[in-house]
Design a protein around this motif. Structure first.
Motif, short mmCIF file in Angstrom:
data_model
loop_
_atom_site.label_atom_id
_atom_site.label_comp_id
_atom_site.label_asym_id
_atom_site.label_seq_id
_atom_site.Cartn_x
_atom_site.Cartn_y
_atom_site.Cartn_z
N PHE A 1 0.69 -1.11 -0.02
CA PHE A 1 0.10 -0.38 0.00
C PHE A 1 0.83 0.92 -0.12
O PHE A 1 2.03 1.22 0.48
CB PHE A 1 -0.78 -0.23 1.35
N SER B 1 1.37 4.51 0.98
CA SER B 1 1.04 5.80 2.45
C SER B 1 1.73 6.36 2.13
O SER B 1 2.25 7.14 1.32
CB SER B 1 1.36 4.48 3.59
N LEU C 1 -4.07 8.51 4.67
CA LEU C 1 -3.81 7.52 4.35
C LEU C 1 -3.31 6.31 5.57
O LEU C 1 -3.59 5.44 5.57
CB LEU C 1 -2.61 8.13 3.76
N ARG C 2 -3.05 7.37 6.76
CA ARG C 2 -2.84 6.53 8.35
C ARG C 2 -4.28 6.22 8.00
O ARG C 2 -4.32 4.64 8.68
CB ARG C 2 -2.92 7.34 8.85
N GLU D 1 -4.25 2.53 5.98
CA GLU D 1 -3.38 1.58 6.77
C GLU D 1 -3.98 1.27 8.25
O GLU D 1 -3.51 -0.78 7.91
CB GLU D 1 -2.32 2.09 7.56
N GLU E 1 -5.06 -3.66 7.40
CA GLU E 1 -4.19 -4.82 8.70
C GLU E 1 -4.97 -4.87 9.06
O GLU E 1 -4.77 -6.45 9.66
CB GLU E 1 -3.77 -3.66 9.41
N ILE F 1 0.85 -7.43 4.86
CA ILE F 1 0.77 -6.23 4.22
C ILE F 1 2.22 -5.40 4.68
O ILE F 1 2.70 -5.10 5.88
CB ILE F 1 -0.22 -5.39 4.27
N THR F 2 2.83 -4.60 3.39
CA THR F 2 3.90 -3.69 3.95
C THR F 2 2.73 -1.79 3.20
O THR F 2 2.40 -1.72 2.18
CB THR F 2 4.71 -3.87 2.43
N HIS F 3 3.28 -1.37 3.92
CA HIS F 3 3.36 0.42 4.33
C HIS F 3 4.25 0.75 3.02
O HIS F 3 5.10 0.92 4.42
CB HIS F 3 2.86 0.74 5.54
N ARG G 1 5.92 4.03 2.75
CA ARG G 1 6.04 5.63 3.45
C ARG G 1 6.81 6.23 2.70
O ARG G 1 8.27 6.33 3.17
CB ARG G 1 6.50 5.76 4.96
N ARG H 1 2.59 -7.27 8.83
CA ARG H 1 3.31 -6.39 8.77
C ARG H 1 4.37 -5.27 8.73
O ARG H 1 5.19 -6.10 10.12
CB ARG H 1 2.32 -5.85 9.67
N VAL I 1 6.58 -1.80 7.89
CA VAL I 1 6.76 -0.39 7.00
C VAL I 1 7.73 -0.23 6.08
O VAL I 1 9.04 -0.80 6.31
CB VAL I 1 6.25 0.82 8.17
#
Length: 296
Positions: free
Chosen positions: A106, A108, A124-125, A128, A132, A138-140, A142, A197, A199
């Motif tokens: 995603f 973000s 966007l937060r 996220e 989740e 999932i990878t955010h 940023r 998860r 980031v």
């Protein structure tokens, strides 16, 4: 592997799709206009036409995929930008649940860890957090501020050698090229060994002050460029003139205040993994300069 890619005509999505096709993945493109992705379909990608806001369409288009790249294209004309992000985010939630999509990447933004004061990033937060709750893995992503944001300043750069923004030239932030974001996203999508998860901050080669960014653009296009701080009222009028709605304008001004206040920094700091290669001078030379003096 089979990967669905949203916004394949955008600066980031087209890089993601190109990298995936080159790597031999089976790529499904979610696009409004199939003609605009012909270069990709000629190379083996499949396009499914429709709108990202259409839940039934997205569920159908992502059926059977192993991974999904989800980028919400901003619409600065809507009356409530945060609500828009949430509404489109719910479409991704529905597709993830219906199709049990294994891996989500995603797009973000840096600053999404903050609970307030970051303008459009709060939407966007929200997304996220929604994803989740339903995604197994999932990878955010940023990323920092895009170099491509300077395209909004193309006319004053070309004709006046100036950039006009409501932020001090001494304010220092991370900035990044969208092509580097796309490459990071594609690499993540092609690797399905990661779990849970995570980031991934994407911060460009170095933090820059806005004065340094303008100077770098100048070196890239071959003429001096300087940064000029303008009052918020002047910036508000400029944003109105390009069709932005009142809500989006208010959020963007809050975003500039967040930059000035140091809210848009990755809490993990800069690392080798979050540092990407393209400099603002290279961006200016390869993009802005060609717009000013087209290749014949």
């Amino acid at each position: 592997m089979k990967v669905a890619v949203t916004t394949p005509t955008g600066n980031i999505g087209k890089v993601v799709a190109d990298e995936l096709v080159t790597a031999g993945a089976q790529v499904i493109l979610l696009a409004r206009n199939p003609d605009k992705v012909k270069a990709l379909t000629d190379r083996g990608a499949t396009v499914v036409q429709g709108s990202q806001e259409d839940r039934e369409y997205v569920v159908r288009a992502t059926r059977g995929v192993d991974a999904l790249f989800w980028l919400i294209p901003p619409d600065y004309s809507v009356p409530d930008l945060r609500a828009y992000y949430n509404r489109v985010g719910e479409v991704a939630v529905a597709a993830t649940q219906a199709n049990r999509i294994g891996h989500i990447v995603f797009l973000s933004s840096v600053g999404a860890h903050q609970e307030g004061g970051t303008g459009p990033i709060l939407g966007l937060r929200d997304v996220e957090q929604k994803l989740e709750r339903v995604a197994s893995h999932i990878t955010h992503l940023r990323p920092a501020a895009f170099f491509e944001n300077y395209l909004w300043q193309f006319e004053p750069i070309k004709h006046m050698g100036k950039v006009f923004l409501p932020v001090s030239g001494s304010t220092r932030v991370a900035m990044v090229a969208t092509q580097d974001i796309g490459r990071v996203a594609a690499k993540r999508l092609l690797d399905t060994t990661w779990t849970g998860r995570s980031v991934a901050n994407i911060l460009g080669p170095s933090d820059l002050s806005f004065d340094e960014a303008a100077a770098g653009i100048g070196r890239g296009i071959g003429k001096p460029v300087t940064h000029v701080q303008v009052p918020e009222d002047q910036a508000r009028q400029a944003m109105k003139q390009v069709g932005m709605g009142d809500d989006a304008i208010g959020l963007m001004l809050e975003l500039y205040r967040a930059m000035s206040g140091g809210l848009l920094k990755a809490p993990e700091g800069r690392t080798f993994e979050s540092t990407t290669p393209t400099t603002i001078e290279q961006f200016a030379r390869n993009v802005l300069k060609l717009m000013i003096v087209p290749v014949r």
